[in-house]
Write an enzyme that holds these catalytic residues in place. Structure first.
Site, PDB file in Angstrom:
ATOM      1  N   ASN A   1       8.469 -17.180 -73.469  1.00  0.00           N
ATOM      2  CA  ASN A   1       9.325 -18.254 -72.951  1.00  0.00           C
ATOM      3  C   ASN A   1      10.760 -17.824 -72.671  1.00  0.00           C
ATOM      4  O   ASN A   1      11.405 -18.376 -71.780  1.00  0.00           O
ATOM      5  CB  ASN A   1       9.311 -19.409 -73.965  1.00  0.00           C
ATOM      6  CG  ASN A   1      10.453 -20.385 -73.730  1.00  0.00           C
ATOM      7  OD1 ASN A   1      10.404 -21.216 -72.829  1.00  0.00           O
ATOM      8  ND2 ASN A   1      11.508 -20.269 -74.536  1.00  0.00           N
TER       9      ASN A   1
ATOM     10  N   TYR B   1      16.169 -14.764 -59.748  1.00  0.00           N
ATOM     11  CA  TYR B   1      15.335 -15.660 -60.560  1.00  0.00           C
ATOM     12  C   TYR B   1      13.998 -15.889 -59.849  1.00  0.00           C
ATOM     13  O   TYR B   1      12.930 -15.816 -60.463  1.00  0.00           O
ATOM     14  CB  TYR B   1      16.090 -16.976 -60.796  1.00  0.00           C
ATOM     15  CG  TYR B   1      15.466 -17.895 -61.815  1.00  0.00           C
ATOM     16  CD1 TYR B   1      15.560 -17.618 -63.175  1.00  0.00           C
ATOM     17  CD2 TYR B   1      14.797 -19.054 -61.428  1.00  0.00           C
ATOM     18  CE1 TYR B   1      15.002 -18.477 -64.117  1.00  0.00           C
ATOM     19  CE2 TYR B   1      14.237 -19.913 -62.359  1.00  0.00           C
ATOM     20  CZ  TYR B   1      14.342 -19.626 -63.711  1.00  0.00           C
ATOM     21  OH  TYR B   1      13.782 -20.474 -64.632  1.00  0.00           O
TER      22      TYR B   1
ATOM     23  N   LYS C   1      10.377 -14.800 -61.431  1.00  0.00           N
ATOM     24  CA  LYS C   1       9.378 -15.814 -61.776  1.00  0.00           C
ATOM     25  C   LYS C   1       8.127 -15.691 -60.907  1.00  0.00           C
ATOM     26  O   LYS C   1       7.014 -15.993 -61.347  1.00  0.00           O
ATOM     27  CB  LYS C   1       9.989 -17.218 -61.675  1.00  0.00           C
ATOM     28  CG  LYS C   1      11.088 -17.483 -62.716  1.00  0.00           C
ATOM     29  CD  LYS C   1      10.547 -17.392 -64.136  1.00  0.00           C
ATOM     30  CE  LYS C   1      11.555 -17.793 -65.193  1.00  0.00           C
ATOM     31  NZ  LYS C   1      11.025 -17.726 -66.566  1.00  0.00           N
TER      32      LYS C   1
HETATM   33  P1  NAP Z   1      17.503 -22.007 -72.748  1.00  0.00           P
HETATM   34  O1  NAP Z   1      17.801 -23.413 -73.081  1.00  0.00           O
HETATM   35  O2  NAP Z   1      18.602 -21.137 -72.237  1.00  0.00           O
HETATM   36  O3  NAP Z   1      16.793 -21.295 -73.969  1.00  0.00           O
HETATM   37  C1  NAP Z   1      16.336 -19.971 -73.823  1.00  0.00           C
HETATM   38  C2  NAP Z   1      16.359 -19.271 -75.132  1.00  0.00           C
HETATM   39  O4  NAP Z   1      15.973 -17.890 -74.888  1.00  0.00           O
HETATM   40  C3  NAP Z   1      17.744 -19.240 -75.762  1.00  0.00           C
HETATM   41  O5  NAP Z   1      17.677 -19.516 -77.148  1.00  0.00           O
HETATM   42  C4  NAP Z   1      18.201 -17.801 -75.518  1.00  0.00           C
HETATM   43  O6  NAP Z   1      19.077 -17.311 -76.508  1.00  0.00           O
HETATM   44  C5  NAP Z   1      16.878 -17.057 -75.566  1.00  0.00           C
HETATM   45  N1  NAP Z   1      16.994 -15.742 -74.941  1.00  0.00           N
HETATM   46  C6  NAP Z   1      17.653 -15.401 -73.808  1.00  0.00           C
HETATM   47  N2  NAP Z   1      17.576 -14.086 -73.589  1.00  0.00           N
HETATM   48  C7  NAP Z   1      16.852 -13.562 -74.611  1.00  0.00           C
HETATM   49  C8  NAP Z   1      16.438 -12.255 -74.976  1.00  0.00           C
HETATM   50  N3  NAP Z   1      16.769 -11.188 -74.235  1.00  0.00           N
HETATM   51  N4  NAP Z   1      15.699 -12.077 -76.090  1.00  0.00           N
HETATM   52  C9  NAP Z   1      15.361 -13.152 -76.858  1.00  0.00           C
HETATM   53  N5  NAP Z   1      15.732 -14.409 -76.588  1.00  0.00           N
HETATM   54  C10 NAP Z   1      16.476 -14.620 -75.474  1.00  0.00           C
HETATM   55  O7  NAP Z   1      16.336 -21.972 -71.625  1.00  0.00           O
HETATM   56  P2  NAP Z   1      15.217 -23.064 -71.237  1.00  0.00           P
HETATM   57  O8  NAP Z   1      15.756 -23.901 -70.160  1.00  0.00           O
HETATM   58  O9  NAP Z   1      14.635 -23.670 -72.457  1.00  0.00           O
HETATM   59  O10 NAP Z   1      14.168 -22.078 -70.537  1.00  0.00           O
HETATM   60  C11 NAP Z   1      13.067 -21.519 -71.228  1.00  0.00           C
HETATM   61  C12 NAP Z   1      12.141 -20.867 -70.199  1.00  0.00           C
HETATM   62  O11 NAP Z   1      11.714 -21.837 -69.251  1.00  0.00           O
HETATM   63  C13 NAP Z   1      12.832 -19.761 -69.389  1.00  0.00           C
HETATM   64  O12 NAP Z   1      11.910 -18.726 -69.139  1.00  0.00           O
HETATM   65  C14 NAP Z   1      13.182 -20.467 -68.091  1.00  0.00           C
HETATM   66  O13 NAP Z   1      13.320 -19.580 -67.018  1.00  0.00           O
HETATM   67  C15 NAP Z   1      11.999 -21.393 -67.943  1.00  0.00           C
HETATM   68  N6  NAP Z   1      12.230 -22.545 -67.102  1.00  0.00           N
HETATM   69  C16 NAP Z   1      13.228 -23.421 -67.392  1.00  0.00           C
HETATM   70  C17 NAP Z   1      13.418 -24.512 -66.557  1.00  0.00           C
HETATM   71  C18 NAP Z   1      14.487 -25.509 -66.825  1.00  0.00           C
HETATM   72  O14 NAP Z   1      14.760 -26.317 -65.916  1.00  0.00           O
HETATM   73  N7  NAP Z   1      15.096 -25.540 -67.985  1.00  0.00           N
HETATM   74  C19 NAP Z   1      12.602 -24.704 -65.442  1.00  0.00           C
HETATM   75  C20 NAP Z   1      11.600 -23.787 -65.191  1.00  0.00           C
HETATM   76  C21 NAP Z   1      11.415 -22.711 -66.026  1.00  0.00           C
HETATM   77  P3  NAP Z   1      20.681 -17.359 -76.242  1.00  0.00           P
HETATM   78  O15 NAP Z   1      21.000 -18.776 -75.854  1.00  0.00           O
HETATM   79  O16 NAP Z   1      21.252 -16.894 -77.517  1.00  0.00           O
HETATM   80  O17 NAP Z   1      20.888 -16.405 -75.072  1.00  0.00           O
END
Ligand code: NAP
Length: 259
Positions: A90, A158, A162
């Site tokens: 994730n 991105y 993806k």
């Molecule tokens: P988020 O709120 O930024 O949470 C992501 C988590 O991953 C954070 O705790 C971050 O830690 C951690 N992380 C980042 N880089 C890392 C690394 N190198 N090693 C280990 N942990 C790491 O993101 P989210 O929105 O929940 O997204 C989660 C996933 O869903 C991602 O793959 C994203 O691309 C995908 N996604 C999100 C959305 C959306 O709209 N939110 C839509 C489609 C897909 P830090 O904060 O400490 O960096």
């Protein structure tokens, strides 16, 4: 009967946003959880919440881009809980930039977290899952995005990362299926979900509430999604309910890509 009882799940980026919701829901439905993240304080908080609700969980600090971290994370999982049945790849980042504006450094960072790490997690989880006799099979769930299916002019790196997750998932699924490994590999494609990632993104480009209204309007259903909308999809793919599902794309986007 809980939907993933007796399963052991590792969720990367499990400290916040979608990963946190997946970890909490999988634990609520009976899984033993390994929460992996860079952020120790936030990750430990999720573990505490799982334990307070009667579940079992540990936190592992892991930079998913570091290859050496993967055998360690999987060994710690097996040492603590005896097996690995579910991996949710994730952790992800989003750095805005067009095909012209994006820097090579941003491109490489995006690829490292969003795509290299999914490859590494899958590569090291498959042998670990293959050894788990009687588990009902393993499940690897790769969090891609609608941005792995349709493009945005300002998300070049991105989009590429993806899209890579989407087709890599199918390759890994075929490898497992054709070798009789009893491991399923699927991708999940959320629309915009309200998380710290999206809030930070809107902050970086302007006013957050105006930005949120703009994002709401992109989804035919009328609003952006919630983390639980994605977590329920992940729960389905983690459970044996999806035992015939592999190499598939689960789109959870309020109709975004139906247009
Ligand atoms: P988020 O709120 O930024 O949470 C992501 C988590 O991953 C954070 O705790 C971050 O830690 C951690 N992380 C980042 N880089 C890392 C690394 N190198 N090693 C280990 N942990 C790491 O993101 P989210 O929105 O929940 O997204 C989660 C996933 O869903 C991602 O793959 C994203 O691309 C995908 N996604 C999100 C959305 C959306 O709209 N939110 C839509 C489609 C897909 P830090 O904060 O400490 O960096």
């Amino acid at each position: 009967m809980a939907r993933v009882s007796n399963k052991v799940a590792l969720v990367t980026g499990g400290a916040k946003g979608i990963g946190e919701a997946c970890a909490l829901l999988l634990a609520k439905e009976g899984a033993k959880l390994v929460v992996s993240d860079l952020d120790i304080a936030a990750g430990e908080k999720v573990v505490k919440a799982i334990k307070a609700a009667g579940g079992e969980a540990i936190f592992i600090q892991q930079d998913v881009t570091d290859e050496a971290s993967w055998p360690k994370a999987i060994a710690a999982t097996v040492e603590r809980f005896g097996a690995l049945h579910v991996l949710v790849n994730n952790a992800g980042i989003a750095i805005p930039g067009s095909a012209v504006d994006a820097t090579l450094a941003d491109w490489r960072k995006t690829m490292a977290v969003n795509l290299d790490a999914v490859f590494l997690g899958t590569k090291y989880a498959i042998p670990a899952m293959t050894g788990t006799v009687g588990s009902g099979g393993g499940s690897i769930i790769n969090i891609s995005s609608i941005e792995g299916i349709v493009a945005d002019p300002n998300l070049a790196a991105y989009n590429a990362s993806k899209g890579g997750v989407r087709i890599f998932t199918k390759s890994a699924a075929l490898h497992c299926a054709k070798n009789g490994l009893k491991i399923r590999v699927n991708s999940v494609h959320p629309g915009y979900i309200w998380t710290p990632m999206v809030e930070d993104f809107l902050n970086s480009i302007g006013d957050v509430s105006e930005g949120r209204a703009g994002l709401d309007s992109l989804h035919p259903i009328g609003h952006v999604g919630e983390v639980m909308d994605v977590a329920y999809g992940v729960l389905y793919l983690a459970s044996d309910e999806s035992k015939f599902v592999t190499g598939s794309e689960l789109v959870i986007d309020g109709g975004y890509t139906a247009q």
